[in-house]
Design a protein around this motif. Structure first.
Motif, mmCIF file in Angstrom:
data_model
loop_
_atom_site.group_PDB
_atom_site.id
_atom_site.type_symbol
_atom_site.label_atom_id
_atom_site.label_comp_id
_atom_site.label_asym_id
_atom_site.label_seq_id
_atom_site.Cartn_x
_atom_site.Cartn_y
_atom_site.Cartn_z
ATOM 1 N N ASN A 151 0.807 -1.233 0.000
ATOM 2 C CA ASN A 151 0.000 0.000 0.000
ATOM 3 C C ASN A 151 0.837 1.281 0.000
ATOM 4 O OD1 ASN A 151 0.757 -0.582 2.628
ATOM 5 N ND2 ASN A 151 -1.140 0.168 3.520
ATOM 6 N N GLU A 177 5.588 -8.169 -3.911
ATOM 7 C CA GLU A 177 5.726 -8.547 -5.322
ATOM 8 C C GLU A 177 4.759 -7.757 -6.211
ATOM 9 O OE1 GLU A 177 4.770 -10.281 -2.787
ATOM 10 O OE2 GLU A 177 3.187 -11.730 -3.216
ATOM 11 N N ALA A 206 7.793 -13.500 -3.987
ATOM 12 C CA ALA A 206 6.609 -13.556 -3.136
ATOM 13 C C ALA A 206 6.950 -14.276 -1.823
ATOM 14 C CB ALA A 206 5.487 -14.261 -3.898
ATOM 15 N N ALA A 207 5.986 -15.055 -1.320
ATOM 16 C CA ALA A 207 6.123 -15.667 0.001
ATOM 17 C C ALA A 207 7.425 -16.451 0.184
ATOM 18 C CB ALA A 207 4.925 -16.568 0.270
ATOM 19 N N GLY A 210 10.273 -14.289 0.954
ATOM 20 C CA GLY A 210 10.055 -13.789 2.316
ATOM 21 C C GLY A 210 10.422 -14.838 3.355
ATOM 22 N N PHE A 224 8.568 -6.612 9.654
ATOM 23 C CA PHE A 224 7.563 -7.056 8.693
ATOM 24 C C PHE A 224 6.359 -6.118 8.704
ATOM 25 C CE2 PHE A 224 3.566 -9.369 8.026
ATOM 26 C CZ PHE A 224 3.766 -9.860 6.746
ATOM 27 N N GLU A 227 -0.239 -8.596 6.632
ATOM 28 C CA GLU A 227 -1.448 -9.087 7.316
ATOM 29 C C GLU A 227 -1.106 -9.826 8.610
ATOM 30 O OE1 GLU A 227 -3.611 -11.552 4.673
ATOM 31 O OE2 GLU A 227 -3.888 -9.944 3.210
ATOM 32 N N GLY A 251 -5.563 -4.027 11.011
ATOM 33 C CA GLY A 251 -6.398 -3.473 12.068
ATOM 34 C C GLY A 251 -7.878 -3.508 11.722
ATOM 35 N N LEU A 412 -4.743 -1.662 16.290
ATOM 36 C CA LEU A 412 -3.737 -0.813 15.642
ATOM 37 C C LEU A 412 -3.973 0.667 15.947
ATOM 38 C CD1 LEU A 412 -1.227 -0.864 13.914
ATOM 39 C CD2 LEU A 412 -2.661 -0.637 11.893
HETATM 40 P P1 NAD Z 1 0.724 -9.737 3.080
HETATM 41 O O1 NAD Z 1 0.804 -10.207 4.480
HETATM 42 O O2 NAD Z 1 -0.014 -10.539 2.094
HETATM 43 O O3 NAD Z 1 2.191 -9.570 2.466
HETATM 44 C C1 NAD Z 1 3.159 -8.736 3.065
HETATM 45 C C2 NAD Z 1 4.543 -9.153 2.617
HETATM 46 O O4 NAD Z 1 4.841 -10.444 3.127
HETATM 47 C C3 NAD Z 1 4.714 -9.261 1.108
HETATM 48 O O5 NAD Z 1 5.979 -8.741 0.773
HETATM 49 C C4 NAD Z 1 4.664 -10.753 0.855
HETATM 50 O O6 NAD Z 1 5.360 -11.168 -0.293
HETATM 51 C C5 NAD Z 1 5.344 -11.288 2.100
HETATM 52 N N1 NAD Z 1 5.005 -12.662 2.477
HETATM 53 C C6 NAD Z 1 3.902 -13.373 2.185
HETATM 54 N N2 NAD Z 1 3.946 -14.590 2.778
HETATM 55 C C7 NAD Z 1 5.103 -14.638 3.472
HETATM 56 C C8 NAD Z 1 5.717 -15.611 4.318
HETATM 57 N N3 NAD Z 1 5.157 -16.800 4.551
HETATM 58 N N4 NAD Z 1 6.918 -15.313 4.877
HETATM 59 C C9 NAD Z 1 7.494 -14.120 4.676
HETATM 60 N N5 NAD Z 1 6.969 -13.162 3.889
HETATM 61 C C10 NAD Z 1 5.781 -13.414 3.296
HETATM 62 O O7 NAD Z 1 0.146 -8.254 3.168
HETATM 63 P P2 NAD Z 1 -0.244 -7.291 1.960
HETATM 64 O O8 NAD Z 1 -1.491 -7.818 1.341
HETATM 65 O O9 NAD Z 1 0.951 -7.046 1.113
HETATM 66 O O10 NAD Z 1 -0.554 -5.932 2.716
HETATM 67 C C11 NAD Z 1 -1.776 -5.607 3.286
HETATM 68 C C12 NAD Z 1 -1.732 -5.831 4.779
HETATM 69 O O11 NAD Z 1 -0.667 -5.087 5.353
HETATM 70 C C13 NAD Z 1 -2.974 -5.376 5.504
HETATM 71 O O12 NAD Z 1 -3.342 -6.335 6.455
HETATM 72 C C14 NAD Z 1 -2.528 -4.101 6.195
HETATM 73 O O13 NAD Z 1 -3.281 -3.764 7.332
HETATM 74 C C15 NAD Z 1 -1.117 -4.402 6.516
HETATM 75 N N6 NAD Z 1 -0.356 -3.162 6.714
HETATM 76 C C16 NAD Z 1 0.029 -2.824 7.974
HETATM 77 C C17 NAD Z 1 0.735 -1.646 8.184
HETATM 78 C C18 NAD Z 1 1.168 -1.236 9.566
HETATM 79 O O14 NAD Z 1 2.040 -0.399 9.676
HETATM 80 N N7 NAD Z 1 0.603 -1.773 10.626
HETATM 81 C C19 NAD Z 1 1.059 -0.822 7.106
HETATM 82 C C20 NAD Z 1 0.657 -1.205 5.836
HETATM 83 C C21 NAD Z 1 -0.052 -2.381 5.642
#
Ligand code: NAD
Length: 487
Positions: A151, A177, A206-207, A210, A224, A227, A251, A412
């Motif tokens: 985002n 990604e 992607a995952a 990560g 990190f 989600e 959140g 949050l």
């Molecule tokens: P996501 O959890 O799907 O992915 C986040 C990151 O994790 C990506 O780079 C992804 O490739 C990586 N990833 C996925 N699986 C993984 C694994 N098993 N091990 C390690 N890395 C892995 O989240 P998203 O859809 O990219 O983002 C949206 C979410 O992020 C929402 O829930 C939002 O609330 C949260 N968010 C939180 C904040 C904060 O500061 N609290 C800020 C922005 C977004």
């Protein structure tokens, strides 16, 4: 068809992978592939670790003030290239130019500026104990990993690298990604500013990429953003070698509008906290609790302004203030949540459907949606939707709304709109959330620590305390007396 290629950024320059594997990045406003990205295969991963270790050795040995000077140069470059970088963010995320132009790069640069300024202020302690004394040193952790969400891609890369690098660490950063380009641009800027090669490497994928970062034995910390569910997995893997973690997660935040609030301001807060960045903001106040006496007035102004003031369309058009959601899949998910809201008995007061603006007919838009007749147990009031979907709930008294606001596993953010000074503080002190606003919503300056309570996170980004999350304390005891021994 051949597309522009983005490579992993390792040891000061783009590096080709060995596998040849790539993935596509799609512009969410046009549904078109805009470039392809090389996946960080084993060859890249090894090179990332090797160069980060070498970068760390050099960077951590520098005086903090030297590091600060270099990071300040990076800040100047970020600001100089604001528009070029903001455009990358618009094309990758689908967010409106009018936001990216004044928020994404600016707030990223602010964090680097803030932590660069803090770097030379880090000091240890010393204390005398029984004629001997000890002192503490604040030492960098080593190679840290950053994993970002889609985002605020560049801002997240800056918010994570700023305290990490200021404290003398190296970072291997994996952007989402969906939005990988901003991190490469930041890596280039760091190099241009004089940050040694390897101190900030970018790996793509992607995952599985990560996961590799979270399990690697030579990575000391993972910061990190993503989600809650992914955060749990990351923490589990990080436990393999007891990595330190910072978790910035999702959140389901409440906004409490009391009957003594300035209602126009309360509507502004609710709209900002639900429709800004087309609702894809982690701190969004997706549960808007409105006190019964002002409900009619609040709703009437909210619906009027949502009807009149939202302009969806080509995100590059500076007039547009509602962009496209990140992907077709995410658009579908948001629409499914809307359907669930309808099925469970909530009323769509406005919106509730996809949008096809004439200037971006293929984009993944969802109309700003307001649900009324909501009940706290509905799916739309419990789960994070991450789209422009607001649920309005009615309340009668203060204690009731505090309990209802806190009745979520996440924590949050929270907001209170009230002109009663004592009530505003009294209520906010009882809300279980790490980021709170009174008569404001969403502002997050680099000086202010941010992070979640409960399932919304661990640790803080920004603010004074964040630099300590990238430092460890070494205690050194110095014997000034003859060492006594029974042996
Ligand atoms: P996501 O959890 O799907 O992915 C986040 C990151 O994790 C990506 O780079 C992804 O490739 C990586 N990833 C996925 N699986 C993984 C694994 N098993 N091990 C390690 N890395 C892995 O989240 P998203 O859809 O990219 O983002 C949206 C979410 O992020 C929402 O829930 C939002 O609330 C949260 N968010 C939180 C904040 C904060 O500061 N609290 C800020 C922005 C977004």
């Amino acid at each position: 068809m051949s597309y522009p290629r983005l490579q992993n950024f390792i040891d000061g320059a783009p590096m080709a992978n060995a596998s040849g594997d790539v993935f596509d990045v799609i512009n969410p406003a046009t549904d078109e592939v805009i470039y392809q990205v090389e996946v960080a295969d084993e060859h890249i991963q090894q090179a990332a670790i090797d160069s980060a270790k070498a970068g760390f050795a050099q960077w951590s040995a520098m005086q903090p003030i030297e590091r600060a000077r270099i990071l300040h140069k990076a800040v100047a470059l970020l600001r100089e290239r604001n528009d070029e970088l903001a455009k990358i963010e618009v094309l990758d995320t689908g967010k409106p130019w009018q936001e990216a132009e004044c928020v994404d790069v600016v707030t990223g640069a602010d964090a680097i500026e803030y932590f660069a300024s803090l770097a030379p202020t880090v000091v240890g302690q010393q204390q005398e104990v029984a004629g001997d004394f000890y002192y503490t040193r604040k030492e960098a952790l080593g190679v840290c990993a950053g994993i970002g969400a889609w985002n605020y891609p560049l801002q997240i890369a800056c918010w994570k690298s700023a305290p990490a690098l200021a404290a003398g660490n190296a970072m291997i950063f994996k952007p989402s990604e969906e939005t990988p380009k901003g991190a490469n641009m930041l890596a280039e800027i760091f190099i241009e500013a004089g940050v040694p090669a390897g101190v900030f490497n970018v790996v793509h994928g992607a995952a599985e990429v990560g996961q590799w970062l979270t399990t690697h034995s030579e990575i000391e910390k993972v910061s990190f953003t993503g989600e809650v569910g992914t955060g749990k997995k990351v923490m589990q893997s990080a436990a393999s070698n007891l990595k330190d973690v910072t978790m910035e997660l999702g959140g389901k935040s409440p906004l409490l509008v009391f009957d003594d609030a300035d209602i126009s301001e309360a509507v502004s807060a609710a709209m900002l906290g639900n429709f800004y960045t087309q609702g894809e903001v982690c701190t969004n106040c997706t549960r808007v609790f409105v006190q019964r006496g002002v409900y009619e007035q609040f709703m009437s102004e909210l619906l009027e302004r949502t009807q009149k003031n939202i302009i969806a369309g080509d995100p590059l058009d500076p007039e547009v203030n509602l962009g496209a959601l990140i992907s077709k899949k995410h658009q579908q998910l948001v629409l499914e949540y809307i359907d669930k809201g309808k099925q469970e008995g909530a009323t769509v007061a406005i919106g509730g459907h996809a949008l096809t603006p004439t200037s971006a007919p293929q984009g993944y838009f969802v109309a700003p949606t307001v649900f009324t007749d909501c009940d706290d147990n509905m799916t739309i009031c419990r789960e994070e939707i991450f789209g422009p979907v607001m649920s309005v709930l009615v309340f009668d008294d203060e204690q009731e709304v505090i309990e209802r606001a806190n009745n979520t596993p996440m924590g949050l953010a929270a907001g209170v709109m009230s002109q009663d000074l004592r009530r505003a503080h009294r209520v906010i002190h009882q809300l279980e959330a790490g980021i709170c606003w009174i008569n404001a919503y969403g502002a997050s300056p680099a000086e202010m620590p941010v992070g979640g309570y409960k399932l919304s996170g661990i640790g803080r980004e920004n603010g004074l305390e964040a630099i300590n999350q990238y430092l460890q304390t070494k205690s050194v005891y110095v014997g000034m007396n003859q060492l006594e021994s029974p042996f």
